[in-house]
Motif scaffolding. Structure first.
Motif, PDB file in Angstrom:
ATOM      1  N   ASP A  68      -7.034   3.981  -0.706  1.00 51.89           N
ATOM      2  CA  ASP A  68      -6.448   2.873  -0.175  1.00 51.89           C
ATOM      3  C   ASP A  68      -5.053   3.318   0.446  1.00 51.89           C
ATOM      4  O   ASP A  68      -3.991   3.351  -0.314  1.00 51.89           O
ATOM      5  N   PHE A  70      -4.193   4.549   3.829  1.00 56.41           N
ATOM      6  CA  PHE A  70      -4.218   4.823   5.419  1.00 56.41           C
ATOM      7  C   PHE A  70      -2.676   4.902   5.860  1.00 56.41           C
ATOM      8  O   PHE A  70      -2.528   5.783   6.714  1.00 56.41           O
ATOM      9  N   ASP A  71      -1.807   4.475   5.111  1.00 57.95           N
ATOM     10  CA  ASP A  71      -0.407   4.443   5.618  1.00 57.95           C
ATOM     11  C   ASP A  71       0.155   5.654   5.401  1.00 57.95           C
ATOM     12  O   ASP A  71       1.360   5.850   6.244  1.00 57.95           O
ATOM     13  N   THR A  73      -1.593   8.445   5.976  1.00 56.57           N
ATOM     14  CA  THR A  73      -2.268   9.546   6.941  1.00 56.57           C
ATOM     15  C   THR A  73      -1.283   9.418   8.060  1.00 56.57           C
ATOM     16  O   THR A  73      -0.593   8.280   8.604  1.00 56.57           O
ATOM     17  N   GLY A  76      -1.610   6.396  10.117  1.00 58.49           N
ATOM     18  CA  GLY A  76      -1.042   5.296   9.503  1.00 58.49           C
ATOM     19  C   GLY A  76       0.326   5.118   9.873  1.00 58.49           C
ATOM     20  O   GLY A  76       0.923   4.024   9.866  1.00 58.49           O
ATOM     21  N   HIS A  78       2.721   4.849  11.916  1.00 55.99           N
ATOM     22  CA  HIS A  78       3.002   4.294  13.434  1.00 55.99           C
ATOM     23  C   HIS A  78       4.437   3.609  13.599  1.00 55.99           C
ATOM     24  O   HIS A  78       4.928   3.446  12.570  1.00 55.99           O
ATOM     25  N   ALA A  89      -2.766   0.283  14.724  1.00 59.04           N
ATOM     26  CA  ALA A  89      -2.516   0.315  13.262  1.00 59.04           C
ATOM     27  C   ALA A  89      -3.450  -0.721  12.628  1.00 59.04           C
ATOM     28  O   ALA A  89      -4.062  -0.575  11.754  1.00 59.04           O
ATOM     29  N   GLU A  90      -3.349  -1.827  13.165  1.00 58.51           N
ATOM     30  CA  GLU A  90      -4.085  -3.066  12.637  1.00 58.51           C
ATOM     31  C   GLU A  90      -5.432  -2.685  12.748  1.00 58.51           C
ATOM     32  O   GLU A  90      -6.270  -3.240  11.569  1.00 58.51           O
ATOM     33  N   GLY A  93      -6.293   0.692  10.719  1.00 55.44           N
ATOM     34  CA  GLY A  93      -5.971   0.654   9.259  1.00 55.44           C
ATOM     35  C   GLY A  93      -7.432   0.107   8.433  1.00 55.44           C
ATOM     36  O   GLY A  93      -7.197  -0.234   7.361  1.00 55.44           O
TER      37      GLY A  93
END
Ligand code: HEM
Length: 413
Positions: A68, A70-71, A73, A76, A78, A89-90, A93
Motif C-alpha cells: 500500500d 502508491f504515494d 511511487t 503517486g 503528484h 492520482a485519484e 491510486g
C-alpha cells in the motif's frame, strides 16, 4: 559498507542507478555477496535486498511488507494543486497492485477466472495474429531492430485485441499506453509529466467509454468479462476502480513483455547450442522461456513498506522503512541456482525463479506473458532459424533501474 572490492556500496548504487553500466549483473553479484546482501541506498531511500530467501520471504509476508505505497511511487507523487494531477492520482491510486488485503483480495478476485493458463489459451489466436502481422513485414536477409519492430508492438497489440479495443483506435491506444507507463518513470518530470498525465486521462476516459458500452452490450472480450464478473464479496467493481485496473493491465504487461522478447532474443543469440536444441525441438520452448525469465528478468526491482519492525537479512529495520527486493539478483543467487549465470535449458527448476514474484501479488498476467513468449519465439525461429546479430550494435536501456531491457537489438534475418 565496503564491498569485496574497495568501493562502498553507495558507489556501486551510483553506478547501478546512474545510467553508467550496461550490464548490472556483476554489480548485483557484488552486492549479494557482501555482508548479508541487504544494503541501504540513499538514492532509493530504501534497503536493497539481493538474496533469494530474503526476496521470497518479503513477497510471502504481505502483512509485514505492505504494497500500500502508491504515494511513494513516481506516479503517486503528484501536484495536489493541479486539478488534472489530482484526478489522475485519484484513479491511478486505486491500482490493486498497490493495495493490501482485503482491498487487494476483493479486486484481484475479478481477474482470477479470466487469467488461468487454461483460460488464457483462448487468446492464442489473437497472440498469433499480432505476431504474424509484425513478422510478415520482415524480409529475409535484411537487418531489423527487434525492439521497435516487434518487441514493443506485440504486447500492446495483444492487450488491445483481447480487451476489445476497436482496431481503428489501436494507434491512439498505443500512444496513450506508453504515456501512462511513463508516469511511473522518475525521470519524467515537469512539462513531460504534465503531458503524460494529460494523455493518461485521455486513456482513462477512453476505457470508461468502452466499459460503459460493454456493460450495455457484452461483446465476448475481456472488458465485457470484467465489467460483469462479481468479486468475492458479491459486488462488481466500481467505476473508478474498474478504470484503474484496466489501465493497470497495460502498464503491468507492456514493457515487461517487451523486455521478455528483447532479453530472450539476446539469450538465443548468445547461446547457439541451446538455440539449436530449441529449433530442433520446439517442445523445449516453455523451459527456455522460464530460463530467460530467470537469468534476465524483465522487471528487476520492486518495493515494499514495513508495517512493523522486522529483521531483513541480519538487520533490524524499523516500521516505515522501505525495502527494494531485487528480483534479478535473487534469480542468480548461487545458494539456489548452481552455476547461476549459465543459460541452462535443462535446469529442471521451472517455476522457482521470482520473475513474476511470489505470494498474493504473483503476476496476474504470467500465463499470458508466457504464451506471448512462446508464440513469438516459435514463429521467429520457424521463419528465420538463422537470425544473427546485426551490424549495428545492440544497446541496453540503462536509465531505468526498475525494468531493464534493450533499447536497440538489431538482427539480420
Ligand atoms: C514477462 C512479462 C511480465 C513480467 C516479468 C511481470 C512481472 C510482474 C511482477 C514481478 C509482479 C509483482 C509486482 C509486485 O507485487 O511488486 C507483477 C504483477 C502484476 N502483473 Fe505482471 N509481469 C509480466 C506481464 C504481465 C502481463 C502481460 C499482465 C497483464 C496483461 C500483467 C499484469 C500484472 C498485474 C495486474 C499485476 C498485479 C498483481 C497483484 O498485485 O496482485 N503482467 N507482474
Amino acid at each position: 559498507m565496503a564491498t569485496s572490492g574497495t568501493r562502498t556500496t553507495e558507489e556501486v548504487f551510483a553506478d547501478l542507478f546512474g545510467g553508467v553500466v550496461q550490464d548490472p549483473f556483476p554489480l548485483y553479484d557484488e552486492l549479494r555477496e557482501t555482508g548479508d546482501g541487504v544494503h541501504y541506498s540513499s538514492l532509493l531511500q530504501s534497503h536493497f535486498v539481493t538474496r533469494y530467501a530474503d526476496v521470497r520471504r518479503i513477497a510471502t509476508d504481505f502483512r509485514t511488507f505492505s504494497s500500500d505505497l502508491f504515494d511513494v511511487t513516481p506516479a503517486g507523487m503528484h501536484d495536489a494543486g493541479d486539478a488534472e494531477h489530482r484526478r489522475f492520482a485519484e484513479i491511478a491510486g486505486r491500482l490493486f497492485m498497490f493495495a493490501d488485503p482485503p482491498v487487494h483480495t476483493r479486486i484481484r478476485s475479478t481477474f482470477r477466472a479470466a487469467f488461468t493458463p487454461e483460460a488464457v489459451e483462448r487468446w492464442r489466436p489473437a497472440v498469433l495474429d499480432a505476431t504474424t502481422a509484425l513478422l510478415d513485414e520482415f524480409e529475409p536477409g535484411t537487418e531489423v531492430d527487434l525492439m521497435p519492430r516487434l518487441a514493443a508492438d506485440v504486447p500492446v497489440a495483444v492487450i488491445a485485441s483481447i480487451l476489445g479495443v476497436p482496431r481503428e483506435a489501436w494507434g491512439h491506444f498505443r500512444t496513450w499506453s506508453f504515456a501512462y507507463a511513463s508516469t511511473f518513470d522518475p525521470m519524467v518530470q515537469g512539462a513531460r509529466r504534465d503531458e503524460a498525465i494529460r494523455t493518461s486521462l485521455a486513456l482513462f476516459d477512453f476505457l470508461a467509454d468502452l466499459a460503459a458500452q460493454r456493460r450495455a452490450r457484452p461483446a465476448g472480450d475481456l472488458i465485457s468479462t470484467i465489467v460483469h464478473t462479481r468479486t468475492d464479496d458479491g459486488d462488481v467493481l466500481g467505476e473508478v476502480e474498474l478504470i484503474a485496473q484496466l489501465a493497470l493491465l497495460l502498464v503491468a504487461g507492456n514493457e515487461t513483455t517487451t523486455n521478455l522478447i528483447g532479453n530472450g532474443s539476446t539469450l538465443l543469440l548468445d547461446n547457439p547450442g541451446a538455440r539449436a536444441e530449441i529449433t530442433a525441438d520446439p517442445a523445449l520452448l516453455p523451459d527456455a522461456i522460464e530460463e530467460m525469465l530467470r537469468i534476465d528478468p524483465p522487471l528487476h526491482l520492486t518495493i515494499r513498506l514495513l508495517t512493523k519492525d522486522a529483521t531483513v537479512g541480519g538487520q533490524r529495520l524499523p516500521a516505515g522503512s522501505l525495502v527494494s527486493p531485487c528480483i534479478a539478483a535473487a534469480n542468480r543467487d548461487p545458494r539456489v541456482f548452481p552455476d547461476a549465470g549459465r543459460f541452462d535449458l535443462h535446469r529442471g527448476e521451472n517455476g522457482k525463479h521470482l520473475a513474476f514474484l511470489h505470494g498474493i501479488h504473483f503476476c496476474v498476467g504470467a500465463a499470458l506473458a508466457r504464451l506471448e513468449g512462446q508464440v513469438v519465439f516459435e514463429e521467429m525461429l520457424r521463419r528465420h532459424p538463422g537470425f544473427h546479430a546485426g551490424t549495428e550494435p545492440a544497446v541496453r536501456r540503462t536509465l531505468n533501474s526498475v525494468s531493464r531491457g534493450w533499447e536497440k537489438r538489431p538482427v539480420v534475418l
